[in-house]
Write a protein that holds these residues in place. Structure first.
Motif, PDB file in Angstrom:
ATOM      1  N   PHE A 102     -60.524  43.165  53.016  1.00 47.30           N
ATOM      2  CA  PHE A 102     -59.754  42.031  53.516  1.00 47.30           C
ATOM      3  C   PHE A 102     -59.080  42.375  54.840  1.00 47.30           C
ATOM      4  O   PHE A 102     -58.980  41.529  55.729  1.00 47.30           O
ATOM      5  CB  PHE A 102     -58.716  41.604  52.493  1.00 47.30           C
ATOM      6  N   PRO A 134     -59.145  47.521  37.866  1.00 50.42           N
ATOM      7  CA  PRO A 134     -57.956  48.091  38.496  1.00 50.42           C
ATOM      8  C   PRO A 134     -58.311  49.306  39.352  1.00 50.42           C
ATOM      9  O   PRO A 134     -59.339  49.946  39.153  1.00 50.42           O
ATOM     10  CB  PRO A 134     -57.084  48.497  37.302  1.00 50.42           C
ATOM     11  N   GLY A 135     -57.443  49.633  40.257  1.00 49.97           N
ATOM     12  CA  GLY A 135     -57.607  50.845  41.056  1.00 49.97           C
ATOM     13  C   GLY A 135     -58.596  50.696  42.178  1.00 49.97           C
ATOM     14  O   GLY A 135     -58.332  50.050  43.185  1.00 49.97           O
ATOM     15  N   ALA A 172     -61.544  42.048  44.029  1.00 49.45           N
ATOM     16  CA  ALA A 172     -60.404  42.638  43.321  1.00 49.45           C
ATOM     17  C   ALA A 172     -60.544  42.509  41.808  1.00 49.45           C
ATOM     18  O   ALA A 172     -59.912  43.250  41.053  1.00 49.45           O
ATOM     19  CB  ALA A 172     -59.113  41.983  43.773  1.00 49.45           C
ATOM     20  N   TYR A 222     -61.879  38.668  48.836  1.00 51.43           N
ATOM     21  CA  TYR A 222     -60.843  39.579  48.344  1.00 51.43           C
ATOM     22  C   TYR A 222     -60.631  39.385  46.843  1.00 51.43           C
ATOM     23  O   TYR A 222     -60.605  40.351  46.066  1.00 51.43           O
ATOM     24  CB  TYR A 222     -59.543  39.299  49.107  1.00 51.43           C
ATOM     25  N   LEU A 223     -60.527  38.115  46.468  1.00 56.99           N
ATOM     26  CA  LEU A 223     -60.205  37.844  45.063  1.00 56.99           C
ATOM     27  C   LEU A 223     -61.370  38.189  44.137  1.00 56.99           C
ATOM     28  O   LEU A 223     -61.164  38.706  43.036  1.00 56.99           O
ATOM     29  CB  LEU A 223     -59.815  36.371  44.899  1.00 56.99           C
TER      30      LEU A 223
END
Lengths: 684, 525
Positions: free
Chosen positions: A189, A178-179, A174, A170-171
């Motif tokens: 996730f 952005p977006g 991400a 996830y990290l």
């Protein structure tokens, strides 16, 4: 000759070296140095993994396990540990350790190799800018976790790793920006979390059903010399599953095995991106350029396949589960290939192709082609790494990863970046499974299993299932090859559109030297792995894996060989006939949009959110705000009123209210004292 | 005469370490009142004094805890133990009876360790600092004393002790709506105390022992039908009031949603762990048969809370209230483990209480930091702030990872033990709780995505990253969460030896299973 004790230390080293490097990287003076430290730790782990693999492959039938007891305490025999006597485990034991066998050793080598390649690219390309150090640490942590999963001797350790791996994925994803990347990371996730919850339930279910004293006693009666490790140890569980099925144990039977296998299958589907959890790889490809090679190739596929591989006996013993896995994986392979065909961005195409290959590998496991499935996973990891590293180099150079923006850039890029294009090309060829390269031979093994209906043990998969799965896989192979061809044609002969070649050349970004070489290394590794995975060859990886389970390797089936050779060629031929501008249109049509919109599990979640969770959440908040909150407010006001009453009474000394209240309370106390307090107490 | 004197002289002195842990903050509060606080330097001294008097019990408790867990079997024996008569010759005898064992040692140590963090998080408190810090220390006295008490009367005193300081802190230093929340908090805690008092009195009188000693009151005996249930219901009400289970949770959400971050942390520390401990140590221990009879309604409340809290977190746009709803949901898991009745699930519940207090504290700290600086409550106004506050983002991730039961953090051992210990008896309950956990995880990650990720919203200039005392406090919380997550194996053996006694006591009065049906693995008692 390395001793067993030394092997244990080396195996622990494989697992923890990346983590040590991550911790040491915090002492680094610069971001680039931090990346270098994590890279060094991962390379050290790679070397250690090579040593372990060497020993494990020389002794393929030896399974070495070692562990540290995480917790251990006796469990009292109370009815609340279980209904009845069936599930009472005498000791609650949790062990964390390493299991060294050919499967674990080879996967550890693959994981460290792919992670090292991604980190090497990061180190070469970053120049110490941006959040490279944070990304490197996340990759190091994810590598440690993934190594913990592939070397896990028990399901608890796998569960431990599962949660952390999802978080790392996830990290990393991400951080793609952005977006869109944030949304993709959230979706991925969520899917992962569904699998995690299923794995939680599976672990607890397996523990409750198969780790009790009765089961242990039954196993020790059948296998007096069998080791009795912790309750979720794979070896112990395998023994218990067999005893349950063949000899019967109170509280567990064939249905218990099916329930356990279904829970595991949900976890696998959510992690590995099988329908309805498809899209996992595509979402992972939103990770920052270069990091997608890590997330796509390793994050989702390895964990899912290794979970099936470690609990394979359960799938064999649970009726209808292997056929279900094969069919589900076959459908997923086709969906992945179709999505790749309509993909609009380079990483997403590669990601969908990788997802299709991972699904094919799982279909192989479902059909009994254990060798082929694992070998296909290995080649897929390397091919996806090569393709995505090449794509990252190209994207960084051209400023975009969208196919429409990259049309016709081959000559521009190739003039300066042959390495990147070679990596991308080899990766795509490996994923498409063109003759002799990448996943070609493993696919032959998978299809041979479909034709021959051979399973290492247990029930056979029905003819209809095998035929359906084989058809789906062949179709997926053809469509996947067409998708790869489409990408190559767009890059080579595509129309750059309104942007002139010279204008685009002026826009090119200089990429540090050496970056592309990483993609080349990955591409060459794909090539070699594809050749080495030839089933039936004594020294091949797959043969060793099969030998380790004491099962003969699959014969080389000529029908399968021919079909696996022809199917991609059909796809290539079809894609080659379409004009380059029409190829780009493939991803823009209404059908392609509809296909892309098929979110599976995320669609279900969105629907549940819109129709169930959202309204329910609003209802909860409204109830709290309008009913429960005010009700508590009235209670508070009542308490305050009582307090005020007492206060007033105290000031006025004597009021009618106080007198009445005192009388009532006194009478109540008297009644209580006479009626209740003097009743006999049982058991006194 | 001489031999008596010699014997008295050679007797070991009473162990005062536990008393020091309990009352050091009280001394600290008195010292703080005596200090001037007019200048910055004087206010700094006030803060340092508060920190020192919370560090003393934290260090002693940690040392004692680490000594005790080295011998897991000691979890069944209270150590150290002080037992002296406090009030005698009345209706019942009250004793100053304190001690730690496997049941209370973990929450006691965790709370003692957490309060210095609360003080550190309050470092920027300049207004009425003497008043503020002394109240904070008084709350610690109540919470730690509650865990240590082995006498019902003493337990009741410590149960009620933090009510006034907490409501004052909330009312005076809270934001909009804090006065109302403080009144509700006070009402609920006092009503809980009243239920506890009546339940204890009924128990003492009905057992005919005329003592409030928890050991005497929980010696195996069967209360008449109806009385046991009444006792359990009253004690349960006291526990639920503090655990913030549905429907008694709105005070909790309001309090945590309006309090300043350190005060919210203190309220959290003195609510869920104390409530969970009351349910397990007092209610189930005092009326085990009634606990079995009423297990289904409690289970229903637990699952309702799990889902209610998760859904509340899903729909809540305010970060602080979202964290509060997450705590409500996990509090339901604590109750689930409590009615699992196995030593594993009980130990898991206590562990989870600690995780909620620490992990929830971290979430509240981050949420408060963001909301206070940005002066907004809604998630959408903070979108994309990860770029401006990467440390806060990292802390938030650790907090929600704890709540979602991710490994290597304190939430995992607690949840795992709760589910493992409850599953054989209530497999469907565990499945429903896991579903609630999934919704909760989705809600928390969704909030993370909306708040920290995405394109930055306008007006994020005021958002600053965690710095100074706030950062150190958060790091200390994270370190504690990691220690309790990684070293769980070291603590669980000791804890389980304590919960064994409660589980065994419940098992002793439980109807024994009569038959077993091998085909579906369930027995019918």
């Amino acid at each position: 000759m390395i001793t067993l004790a030394a092997l244990a230390n080396v195996a622990w080293g494989v697992w923890f070296l990346p983590l040590v490097a991550v911790l040491l990287s915090f002492l680094a003076e610069s971001r680039r140095a931090a990346v270098a430290i994590v890279l060094a730790g991962t390379v050290a782990a790679l070397v250690a993994a090579a040593v372990v693999a060497d020993v494990a492959l020389v002794h393929p039938l030896h399974v070495f396990q070692t562990g540290i007891t995480y917790w251990s305490y006796p469990v009292i025999q109370s009815p609340f540990n279980a209904h009845g006597q069936a599930f009472l485990a005498s000791t609650s034991l949790a062990v964390v350790g390493v299991r060294v066998d050919p499967l674990g050793a080879i996967l550890a080598l693959t994981v460290t190799a792919a992670a090292a390649l991604a980190l090497a690219r990061l180190w070469l390309a970053s120049g110490g800018a941006g959040d490279a150090s944070a990304l490197a640490r996340l990759v190091g942590l994810a590598t440690t976790t993934l190594l913990g999963i592939v070397l896990a001797p028990n399901l608890l350790q796998m569960l431990l790793g599962w949660g952390v791996l999802g978080l790392c994925g996830y990290l990393v994803t991400a951080r793609g920006g952005p977006g869109r990347a944030g949304t993709a990371a959230g979706r991925a996730f969520l899917r992962w979390q569904v699998g995690t919850v299923a794995l939680w339930l599976a672990a607890i279910f397996l523990y409750a059903k198969f780790s009790g004293a009765i089961q242990a006693h039954a196993v020790s009666a059948k296998h007096p010399h069998a080791p009795v490790p912790d309750g979720l140890n794979f070896t112990a569980l395998a023994q218990r599953w067999q005893v349950v099925l063949h000899h019967g144990v109170p509280g567990a039977d064939g249905r218990t095995l099916v329930v356990a296998a279904v829970l595991l299958l949900v976890a696998v589907a959510a992690a590995a991106g099988l329908v309805p959890g498809q899209g996992q790889a595509a979402d992972a490809s939103e990770a920052p350029q270069g990091m997608a090679s890590f997330t796509v190739s390793l994050w989702f596929g390895v964990a899912g396949v290794v979970l099936v591989a470690r609990t394979y006996l359960l799938f064999e013993l649970a009726i209808h589960l292997l056929p279900a896995l094969a069919l589900l994986a076959g459908v997923s392979a086709l969906v992945g290939a179709l999505q790749a065909l309509g993909g609009a961005s380079l990483p997403r195409v590669v990601a969908w192709l990788a997802a299709s290959q991972v699904a094919t590998a799982l279909a192989g496991l479902g059909l009994g082609a254990f060798t082929g499935g694992i070998a296909l996973l290995l080649t897929t990891v390397l091919a996806a790494t090569a393709a995505l590293l090449g794509a990252a180099d190209l994207g960084q150079r051209q400023g975009s990863l969208r196919l429409a923006r990259l049309a016709g850039c081959w000559s521009d890029a190739a003039g300066r970046r042959q390495g990147a294009m070679a990596g991308l090309g080899l990766g795509l060829v490996g994923l498409a499974g063109v003759a002799g390269v990448g996943g070609f031979f493993p696919r032959v093994a998978v299809l041979a299993a479909a034709f021959n209906g051979q399973l290492p043990a247990g029930p056979h998969v029905g003819v209809l299932t095998r035929a359906l799965t084989a058809g789906l896989l062949l179709l997926a192979a053809a469509v996947g090859a067409a998708a790869a061809t489409r990408v190559v044609r767009i890059l080579v002969v595509g129309d750059p559109g309104p942007v002139s070649r010279s204008g685009r050349a002026a826009r090119l970004v200089v990429v540090p030297a050496g970056v592309a070489d990483v993609a080349v290394v990955a591409g060459v590794a794909t090539l070699l792995a594809g050749l080495a995975a030839l089933p039936g060859v004594g020294a091949s990886l797959g043969r060793v894996v099969v030998d380790a389970r004491g099962v003969p390797g699959l014969p080389l089936d000529l029908r399968a060989l021919l079909l696996v050779l022809v199917a991609p060629l059909v796809g290539v031929a079809l894609a080659a006939r379409v004009r380059p501008d029409r190829l780009l249109e493939l991803g823009r049509g209404a059908r392609a949009e509809r296909l892309r919109a098929l979110g599976g599990l995320t669609d279900l979640w969105d629907a549940a959110e819109a129709r169930l969770l959202g309204p329910a959440a609003r209802l909860v908040l409204a109830t709290d705000r309008r009913l429960l909150g005010p009700a508590l407010g009235w209670v508070a006001q009542g308490t305050e009123a009582l307090a005020r009453l007492g206060d007033d009474a105290a000031r006025r000394r004597s009021t009618a209210a106080v007198r009445t209240g005192a009388l009532v309370v006194g009478a109540a106390l008297l009644v209580w004292w006479l009626g209740v307090a003097h009743a006999p107490v049982a058991g006194r | 005469m001489v031999p008596t004197l010699l014997a008295a002289a050679s007797a070991p002195p009473p162990d005062v370490t536990l008393s020091m842990i309990i009352f050091a903050p009280l001394v600290g509060a008195a010292v703080i009142w005596a200090l001037p606080a007019r200048t910055d330097l004087e206010r700094f001294r006030v803060r340092v004094t508060a920190l020192a008097f919370t560090l003393i019990p934290a260090l002693i408790a940690t040392y004692e805890f680490l000594s005790n867990v080295a011998v897991p079997t000691q979890g069944a024996l209270p150590q150290p133990l002080v037992n002296a008569t406090w009030v005698g010759g009345f209706l019942v005898t009250l004793g100053y009876h304190i001690g730690t064992d496997g049941v209370n040692s973990l929450p006691l140590t965790a709370t003692a360790v957490a309060f210095p963090v609360v003080v550190l998080a309050s470092w920027r408190q300049r207004v009425r600092s003497r008043f503020y810090f002394s109240l904070l220390l008084l709350i610690e006295v109540g919470v730690v004393g509650d865990f240590a008490a082995r006498d019902f009367g003493l337990f009741l005193v410590f149960y009620l002790w933090p009510a006034v300081p907490a409501s004052l802190l909330l009312g005076v230093f809270g934001g909009e709506g804090a006065h109302r929340a403080a009144r509700r908090l006070l009402a609920v805690w006092l009503l809980g105390g009243a239920c506890l008092f009546v339940g204890g009195l009924l128990l003492a009188v009905r057992t005919g022992r005329h003592t409030f000693s928890l050991t005497a009151l929980t010696t195996p005996l069967t209360l008449p039908h109806g009385v046991g249930e009444a006792v359990f219901l009253l004690l349960l009400a006291a526990a639920l009031a503090r655990m913030a289970l549905v429907p008694l949770h709105t005070w909790f959400v309001d309090a945590l949603g309006t309090a300043s971050p350190p005060v919210a942390m203190a309220i959290l520390l003195s609510s869920v762990p104390v409530g969970g401990y009351t349910l397990i140590r007092v209610a189930e221990n005092a009326a085990p048969l009634a606990a079995i009879h009423l297990a289904t309604p409690v289970l229903a409340l637990a699952l309702l809370s799990v889902l209610w809290g998760a859904l509340g977190a899903y729909g809540e746009p305010d970060l602080r209230r979202l964290a509060a709803y997450a705590a409500v949901s996990l509090s339901g898991d604590v109750a689930l483990g409590a009615v699992g009745f196995s030593e594993t699930s009980l130990a898991g519940s206590l562990y989870l209480c600690v995780a909620i207090a620490l992990g929830g504290g971290l979430l509240l700290l981050v949420a408060g930091a963001l909301v206070d600086r940005q002066r907004v409550l809604r998630l959408s106004s903070l979108q994309g702030c990860a770029s401006r506050a990467p440390r806060l983002f990292a802390l938030w991730v650790v907090g929600i990872a704890t709540a979602a039961g991710l490994p290597m953090l304190a939430g995992f051992p607690g949840l795992y033990q709760v589910f493992l210990g409850t599953f054989p008896g209530d497999p469907l309950g565990v499945a429903a709780a896991l579903l609630g956990l999934l919704v909760l995880a989705a809600a928390l990650w969704r909030a993370a995505g909306r708040t920290f990720l995405g394109a930055p919203a306008e007006g994020l200039e005021r958002v600053r990253d965690a710095q100074g005392s706030e950062w150190y406090a958060a790091v200390a919380l994270v370190a504690t969460l990691v220690v309790f997550g990684v070293a769980a194996g070291r603590f669980l053996g000791y804890s389980v030896n304590g919960t064994d006694l409660i589980s065994g006591r419940v098992a002793a009065v439980a109807p024994q299973p009569a038959t077993h049906h091998p085909s579906h693995g369930r027995t019918h008692g």
